[in-house]
Design a protein around this motif. Structure first.
Motif, PDB file in Angstrom:
ATOM      1  N   THR A   1      15.801  -6.788  40.160  1.00  0.00           N
ATOM      2  CA  THR A   1      14.714  -6.672  41.129  1.00  0.00           C
ATOM      3  C   THR A   1      15.142  -5.586  42.106  1.00  0.00           C
ATOM      4  OG1 THR A   1      14.194  -9.008  40.890  1.00  0.00           O
ATOM      5  CG2 THR A   1      13.301  -7.874  42.816  1.00  0.00           C
ATOM      6  N   VAL A   2      14.347  -4.528  42.186  1.00  0.00           N
ATOM      7  CA  VAL A   2      14.757  -3.361  42.961  1.00  0.00           C
ATOM      8  C   VAL A   2      13.556  -2.748  43.675  1.00  0.00           C
ATOM      9  CG1 VAL A   2      14.509  -1.811  40.984  1.00  0.00           C
ATOM     10  CG2 VAL A   2      16.062  -1.211  42.815  1.00  0.00           C
ATOM     11  N   ASN A   3      13.810  -2.220  44.878  1.00  0.00           N
ATOM     12  CA  ASN A   3      12.791  -1.450  45.590  1.00  0.00           C
ATOM     13  C   ASN A   3      12.674  -0.088  44.923  1.00  0.00           C
ATOM     14  OD1 ASN A   3      12.288  -3.443  47.531  1.00  0.00           O
ATOM     15  ND2 ASN A   3      13.974  -2.732  48.802  1.00  0.00           N
ATOM     16  N   LEU A   4      11.436   0.369  44.755  1.00  0.00           N
ATOM     17  CA  LEU A   4      11.208   1.653  44.104  1.00  0.00           C
ATOM     18  C   LEU A   4      11.207   2.779  45.130  1.00  0.00           C
ATOM     19  CD1 LEU A   4       8.496   0.554  41.533  1.00  0.00           C
ATOM     20  CD2 LEU A   4      10.933   0.905  41.141  1.00  0.00           C
ATOM     21  N   ALA A   5      11.211   4.010  44.654  1.00  0.00           N
ATOM     22  CA  ALA A   5      11.324   5.189  45.523  1.00  0.00           C
ATOM     23  C   ALA A   5       9.981   5.687  46.035  1.00  0.00           C
ATOM     24  CB  ALA A   5      12.041   6.304  44.762  1.00  0.00           C
TER      25      ALA A   5
ATOM     26  N   LEU B   1      20.997  -0.179  38.406  1.00  0.00           N
ATOM     27  CA  LEU B   1      20.290  -0.313  39.684  1.00  0.00           C
ATOM     28  C   LEU B   1      20.073   1.049  40.341  1.00  0.00           C
ATOM     29  CD1 LEU B   1      21.829  -3.545  41.221  1.00  0.00           C
ATOM     30  CD2 LEU B   1      19.422  -3.126  40.699  1.00  0.00           C
ATOM     31  N   MET B   2      21.047   1.928  40.239  1.00  0.00           N
ATOM     32  CA  MET B   2      20.901   3.273  40.805  1.00  0.00           C
ATOM     33  C   MET B   2      19.783   4.043  40.092  1.00  0.00           C
ATOM     34  SD  MET B   2      22.909   3.430  43.322  1.00  0.00           S
ATOM     35  CE  MET B   2      23.032   5.155  43.712  1.00  0.00           C
ATOM     36  N   VAL B   3      19.698   3.900  38.796  1.00  0.00           N
ATOM     37  CA  VAL B   3      18.625   4.567  38.043  1.00  0.00           C
ATOM     38  C   VAL B   3      17.267   4.013  38.454  1.00  0.00           C
ATOM     39  CG1 VAL B   3      17.617   4.816  35.741  1.00  0.00           C
ATOM     40  CG2 VAL B   3      20.054   5.179  36.060  1.00  0.00           C
ATOM     41  N   LEU B   4      17.167   2.684  38.520  1.00  0.00           N
ATOM     42  CA  LEU B   4      15.890   2.049  38.861  1.00  0.00           C
ATOM     43  C   LEU B   4      15.436   2.399  40.272  1.00  0.00           C
ATOM     44  CD1 LEU B   4      16.419  -1.491  37.298  1.00  0.00           C
ATOM     45  CD2 LEU B   4      14.842   0.274  36.508  1.00  0.00           C
ATOM     46  N   SER B   5      16.364   2.470  41.213  1.00  0.00           N
ATOM     47  CA  SER B   5      15.979   2.704  42.609  1.00  0.00           C
ATOM     48  C   SER B   5      15.473   4.126  42.843  1.00  0.00           C
ATOM     49  CB  SER B   5      17.159   2.411  43.536  1.00  0.00           C
ATOM     50  OG  SER B   5      18.209   3.328  43.304  1.00  0.00           O
ATOM     51  N   HIS B   6      15.700   5.045  41.920  1.00  0.00           N
ATOM     52  CA  HIS B   6      15.210   6.409  42.062  1.00  0.00           C
ATOM     53  C   HIS B   6      13.890   6.644  41.339  1.00  0.00           C
ATOM     54  CE1 HIS B   6      19.328   7.078  43.437  1.00  0.00           C
ATOM     55  NE2 HIS B   6      18.808   8.088  44.114  1.00  0.00           N
ATOM     56  N   LYS B   7      13.310   5.610  40.786  1.00  0.00           N
ATOM     57  CA  LYS B   7      12.041   5.722  40.065  1.00  0.00           C
ATOM     58  C   LYS B   7      10.891   5.334  40.985  1.00  0.00           C
ATOM     59  CE  LYS B   7      13.894   6.688  36.064  1.00  0.00           C
ATOM     60  NZ  LYS B   7      13.684   7.948  35.393  1.00  0.00           N
ATOM     61  N   THR B   8       9.726   5.912  40.722  1.00  0.00           N
ATOM     62  CA  THR B   8       8.516   5.532  41.454  1.00  0.00           C
ATOM     63  C   THR B   8       7.662   4.650  40.554  1.00  0.00           C
ATOM     64  OG1 THR B   8       7.269   7.451  40.681  1.00  0.00           O
ATOM     65  CG2 THR B   8       8.525   7.710  42.730  1.00  0.00           C
ATOM     66  N   ALA B   9       6.715   3.957  41.165  1.00  0.00           N
ATOM     67  CA  ALA B   9       5.828   3.086  40.396  1.00  0.00           C
ATOM     68  C   ALA B   9       5.025   3.898  39.393  1.00  0.00           C
ATOM     69  CB  ALA B   9       4.899   2.322  41.337  1.00  0.00           C
ATOM     70  N   ALA B  10       4.588   5.091  39.779  1.00  0.00           N
ATOM     71  CA  ALA B  10       3.811   5.924  38.863  1.00  0.00           C
ATOM     72  C   ALA B  10       4.626   6.306  37.630  1.00  0.00           C
ATOM     73  CB  ALA B  10       3.334   7.184  39.589  1.00  0.00           C
ATOM     74  N   GLU B  11       5.903   6.558  37.799  1.00  0.00           N
ATOM     75  CA  GLU B  11       6.761   6.902  36.661  1.00  0.00           C
ATOM     76  C   GLU B  11       6.935   5.716  35.723  1.00  0.00           C
ATOM     77  OE1 GLU B  11       9.867  10.190  38.435  1.00  0.00           O
ATOM     78  OE2 GLU B  11      10.256   8.079  38.842  1.00  0.00           O
ATOM     79  N   LEU B  12       7.052   4.535  36.276  1.00  0.00           N
ATOM     80  CA  LEU B  12       7.336   3.354  35.456  1.00  0.00           C
ATOM     81  C   LEU B  12       6.107   2.767  34.775  1.00  0.00           C
ATOM     82  CD1 LEU B  12       9.920   1.483  37.706  1.00  0.00           C
ATOM     83  CD2 LEU B  12      10.352   2.976  35.750  1.00  0.00           C
ATOM     84  N   LEU B  13       4.920   3.109  35.247  1.00  0.00           N
ATOM     85  CA  LEU B  13       3.721   2.508  34.682  1.00  0.00           C
ATOM     86  C   LEU B  13       3.248   3.188  33.401  1.00  0.00           C
ATOM     87  CD1 LEU B  13       1.727   1.655  37.928  1.00  0.00           C
ATOM     88  CD2 LEU B  13       2.942   0.096  36.397  1.00  0.00           C
ATOM     89  N   THR B  14       3.741   4.369  33.096  1.00  0.00           N
ATOM     90  CA  THR B  14       3.337   5.044  31.860  1.00  0.00           C
ATOM     91  C   THR B  14       4.324   4.731  30.743  1.00  0.00           C
ATOM     92  OG1 THR B  14       4.602   7.047  32.340  1.00  0.00           O
ATOM     93  CG2 THR B  14       2.335   6.953  33.181  1.00  0.00           C
ATOM     94  N   ARG B  15       3.864   4.874  29.527  1.00  0.00           N
ATOM     95  CA  ARG B  15       4.743   4.650  28.366  1.00  0.00           C
ATOM     96  C   ARG B  15       5.874   5.670  28.355  1.00  0.00           C
ATOM     97  NH1 ARG B  15       4.714   2.042  23.517  1.00  0.00           N
ATOM     98  NH2 ARG B  15       5.839   3.042  21.814  1.00  0.00           N
ATOM     99  N   GLU B  16       5.552   6.924  28.665  1.00  0.00           N
ATOM    100  CA  GLU B  16       6.572   7.964  28.686  1.00  0.00           C
ATOM    101  C   GLU B  16       7.624   7.652  29.750  1.00  0.00           C
ATOM    102  OE1 GLU B  16       3.246   8.674  28.885  1.00  0.00           O
ATOM    103  OE2 GLU B  16       2.986   9.304  26.804  1.00  0.00           O
ATOM    104  N   GLY B  17       7.181   7.118  30.885  1.00  0.00           N
ATOM    105  CA  GLY B  17       8.112   6.754  31.941  1.00  0.00           C
ATOM    106  C   GLY B  17       9.052   5.636  31.518  1.00  0.00           C
ATOM    107  N   LYS B  18       8.528   4.678  30.776  1.00  0.00           N
ATOM    108  CA  LYS B  18       9.369   3.575  30.283  1.00  0.00           C
ATOM    109  C   LYS B  18      10.371   4.091  29.245  1.00  0.00           C
ATOM    110  CE  LYS B  18       6.123  -0.202  31.107  1.00  0.00           C
ATOM    111  NZ  LYS B  18       4.867   0.366  31.541  1.00  0.00           N
ATOM    112  N   GLU B  19       9.929   5.004  28.367  1.00  0.00           N
ATOM    113  CA  GLU B  19      10.830   5.564  27.371  1.00  0.00           C
ATOM    114  C   GLU B  19      11.935   6.379  28.050  1.00  0.00           C
ATOM    115  OE1 GLU B  19       8.174   7.694  24.800  1.00  0.00           O
ATOM    116  OE2 GLU B  19       7.559   5.865  23.753  1.00  0.00           O
ATOM    117  N   LYS B  20      11.578   7.137  29.080  1.00  0.00           N
ATOM    118  CA  LYS B  20      12.560   7.921  29.831  1.00  0.00           C
ATOM    119  C   LYS B  20      13.542   6.986  30.536  1.00  0.00           C
ATOM    120  CE  LYS B  20      12.749  11.532  33.385  1.00  0.00           C
ATOM    121  NZ  LYS B  20      13.612  10.913  34.340  1.00  0.00           N
ATOM    122  N   LEU B  21      13.027   5.895  31.095  1.00  0.00           N
ATOM    123  CA  LEU B  21      13.882   4.913  31.746  1.00  0.00           C
ATOM    124  C   LEU B  21      14.859   4.299  30.744  1.00  0.00           C
ATOM    125  CD1 LEU B  21      14.652   3.178  34.209  1.00  0.00           C
ATOM    126  CD2 LEU B  21      12.846   1.585  33.509  1.00  0.00           C
ATOM    127  N   ALA B  22      14.390   3.992  29.542  1.00  0.00           N
ATOM    128  CA  ALA B  22      15.267   3.419  28.510  1.00  0.00           C
ATOM    129  C   ALA B  22      16.394   4.398  28.168  1.00  0.00           C
ATOM    130  CB  ALA B  22      14.461   3.066  27.266  1.00  0.00           C
TER     131      ALA B  22
END
Length: 199
Positions: free
Chosen positions: A84-88, A125-146
């Motif tokens: 559980t992390v605050n987004l950027a 956690l460091m990776v997650l905290s530098h992401k924005t909600a817009a980045e994580l809501l797309t499929r490409e953003g999830k693949e990049k996060l993985a």
């Protein structure tokens, strides 16, 4: 009486022809079984030879997935505690709750991951905290996060994977990545999301 002796010679060839027919059928059946067994062994041996030829060639990336597919043991899954992390996001406070499971091919490496778990969790956690909600809501953003999580999950163990996300930004990075990919393969084969909530 003339008919009786004539019937006797006809019965003898009939009995002998039945025996010959049974012998011929048995021989054909044996030949079919031997031929089928030989064909099976040749077809079974050929993919193994192809895999050996693939390893000798410079196409090592193609040969390695084949070896994984023929593995006798299933992959090992290492679940991480939920994050559980605050987004950027700058305008509004947003957070994400994400469940992650790492898939590894070698059970011994799974034990090694557990030993490095605090450092791995910190990196993720460091990776997650530098992401924005817009980045994580797309499929490409999830693949990049993985991909980012895969890279950061093996870094505490001294395994340096290329940062694939920076490849389009700089022209020199793709050449370096190709060289490193040929030499370094991630023991984490896949990053799986078991829970993904962005609020």
């Amino acid at each position: 009486m003339a008919t009786a002796p004539a019937a006797a010679p006809q019965a003898a060839p009939s009995g002998g022809s039945k025996k010959k027919l049974i012998i011929i059928l048995a021989a054909v059946l044996v030949l079919v079984l031997v031929g089928g067994g030989a064909a099976f062994m040749l077809l079974k041996k050929k993919p193994a030879e192809d895999a050996e030829d693939g390893e000798d060639a410079e196409v090592s990336e193609v040969a390695k997935p084949k070896a994984k597919a023929k593995s006798d043991h299933p992959p090992t899954f290492v679940p991480l505690d939920p994050f559980t992390v605050n987004l950027a996001d700058k305008d509004v406070d947003r957070f994400a709750q994400i469940g992650i499971t790492l898939e590894v091919h070698d059970p011994k490496f799974a034990e090694q991951i557990k030993a490095y778990m605090p450092a791995i969790r910190s990196n993720v956690l460091m990776v997650l905290s530098h992401k924005t909600a817009a980045e994580l809501l797309t499929r490409e953003g999830k693949e990049k996060l993985a991909k980012d999580i895969m890279r950061e999950s093996v870094r505490p163990m001294g395994i340096e994977l290329d940062d694939e996300d920076e490849a389009p930004a700089t022209g020199d990075a793709p050449k370096k990545k190709k060289k490193k990919k040929a030499h370094v393969e991630s023991p984490v084969t896949q990053v799986l999301f078991s829970n993904f909530i962005v609020q």
